[in-house]
Design an enzyme around this catalytic site. Structure first.
Site, short mmCIF file in Angstrom:
data_model
loop_
_atom_site.label_atom_id
_atom_site.label_comp_id
_atom_site.label_asym_id
_atom_site.label_seq_id
_atom_site.Cartn_x
_atom_site.Cartn_y
_atom_site.Cartn_z
N ASP A 1 0.82 -1.21 0.00
CA ASP A 1 0.00 0.00 0.00
C ASP A 1 0.86 1.26 0.00
O ASP A 1 0.34 2.37 0.02
CB ASP A 1 -1.00 0.01 1.16
CG ASP A 1 -0.36 0.18 2.53
OD1 ASP A 1 0.88 0.30 2.61
OD2 ASP A 1 -1.09 0.17 3.53
N SER B 1 -2.00 4.05 1.63
CA SER B 1 -2.08 3.55 3.00
C SER B 1 -3.48 3.77 3.58
O SER B 1 -4.17 4.72 3.24
CB SER B 1 -1.05 4.26 3.88
OG SER B 1 0.25 3.92 3.49
N ASN C 1 5.34 -3.27 4.72
CA ASN C 1 4.82 -1.93 4.94
C ASN C 1 5.84 -1.07 5.69
O ASN C 1 6.65 -1.58 6.45
CB ASN C 1 3.54 -2.02 5.76
CG ASN C 1 2.76 -0.72 5.80
OD1 ASN C 1 2.31 -0.24 4.78
ND2 ASN C 1 2.62 -0.14 6.98
N SER D 1 5.05 -6.39 7.47
CA SER D 1 5.18 -5.00 7.89
C SER D 1 6.47 -4.81 8.69
O SER D 1 6.86 -5.68 9.48
CB SER D 1 3.99 -4.57 8.76
OG SER D 1 2.78 -4.67 8.04
#
Length: 318
Positions: free
Chosen positions: A25, A57, A132, A165
């Site tokens: 994202d 995001s 992420n 992430s």
């Protein structure tokens, strides 16, 4: 903290090269994303990227497709000019694609357009989302996360997925200069977890059971080679949820993590309630590996039975 045996999590094919789709994202030019892509290809996998043209995001699982055939503004870091098609490949790598949509829509565009038409495979063996820039911890943040949304979009389509992430600051891929860059360190740890899932899986079956996926969160890493403990976790437990905070001077709301911890977001109704929460583990320096499913039905048990009994006068045949 309970050390995870990823052998018990990974459920297919041993040591083989895979067709892997990457998404995120943070945009198709993310340093984290590109480093994972590089490492996977160096390991012999056939990796492809289909990711948002710009940062997306906080979109969660929103599947939003562009209504414009062309970009109305330049892509991330001006790599693709305004007016270019809303979908296309990176000028320097035909296996890297951008699309002007949300992370979940990029998953669908990859599965239904890019891979069947341009790759040498139609359905990937695995979808990886991220890593992420910033962690995605706990059930509330999971529902907001575009990294999570892109992963569970793949899980819904029967493709094994792992959401990744990190805790490093945002960096474009062209500013990642050496092996001690935080983006490279995060990518190496992410690939270590992914590689264990691949290597430990039994031959001939799916990498993960149908409807299951993994959520992996990595704390801030040190360049001295010290690797954090990898811990099997659950999403609930010390998890945060937002509150609306009114700024009287600006006349707007902002958010904060409400204190104390809220019981609702931390209620354990599925799985092993003895596992530590992923938020606690990462905040204390460990790497968390949580299992998610896309079956949101309440588990069978006393509470479910009592609610169903209350609804029985309205229902037929059960």
């Amino acid at each position: 903290m309970r050390v995870s045996s990823l052998l018990s999590l990974a459920l297919v094919g041993s040591g083989q090269a895979l067709n892997i789709l990457l998404n995120n994202d943070d945009g198709f030019a993310s340093g984290n994303l590109r480093e994972v892509y590089r490492l996977l290809n160096e390991a012999g996998h056939n990796a492809w990227i289909v990711a948002p043209a710009t940062k997306q995001s906080g979109m969660g699982g929103k599947s939003d497709f562009s209504g414009e055939a062309n970009l109305t503004a330049a892509s991330q870091y001006d790599l693709i000019p305004k007016g270019a098609p809303s979908i296309g490949s990176d000028p320097h790598d035909s296996h890297i694609w951008y699309y002007n949509g949300t992370p979940a829509s990029c998953t669908f565009v990859a599965l239904d357009y890019v891979l069947p038409r341009f790759a040498d495979f139609k359905v990937p063996d695995l979808v990886l989302t991220g890593p992420n820039f910033g962690t995605n911890l706990g059930p509330f943040v999971w529902t907001l996360s575009g990294t999570g949304g892109a992963a569970y979009a793949a899980t819904h389509r029967s493709v094994p997925a792992i959401a990744l992430s990190g805790s490093n600051p945002e960096v474009p891929y062209f500013d990642v200069k050496n092996g001690s860059d935080p983006a490279t360190l995060v990518a190496k740890m992410a690939v270590k977890v992914v590689d264990q899932v691949i290597k430990s899986s039994p031959k001939g079956g799916p990498l993960l059971p149908l409807g299951y996926g993994l959520n992996v969160n990595i704390p801030e890493l040190k360049a001295n080679g010290t690797e954090p403990e990898i811990v099997r976790t659950r999403m609930t437990g010390n998890a945060h949820v937002n509150e609306a905070v009114w700024d009287a001077k600006k006349g707007i709301f902002t958010w904060a993590n409400i204190k104390p911890y809220q019981a609702g977001v931390n209620a354990c109704t599925h799985g092993d309630c003895s596992l530590p929460g992923e938020t606690y583990v990462v905040e204390n320096g460990g790497i968390s590996v949580s299992i998610y499913t896309v079956d949101y039905d309440a588990p069978s048990g006393e509470y479910t039975d009592s609610i169903m009994k209350r609804l029985k006068p309205l229902t037929k045949g059960n």
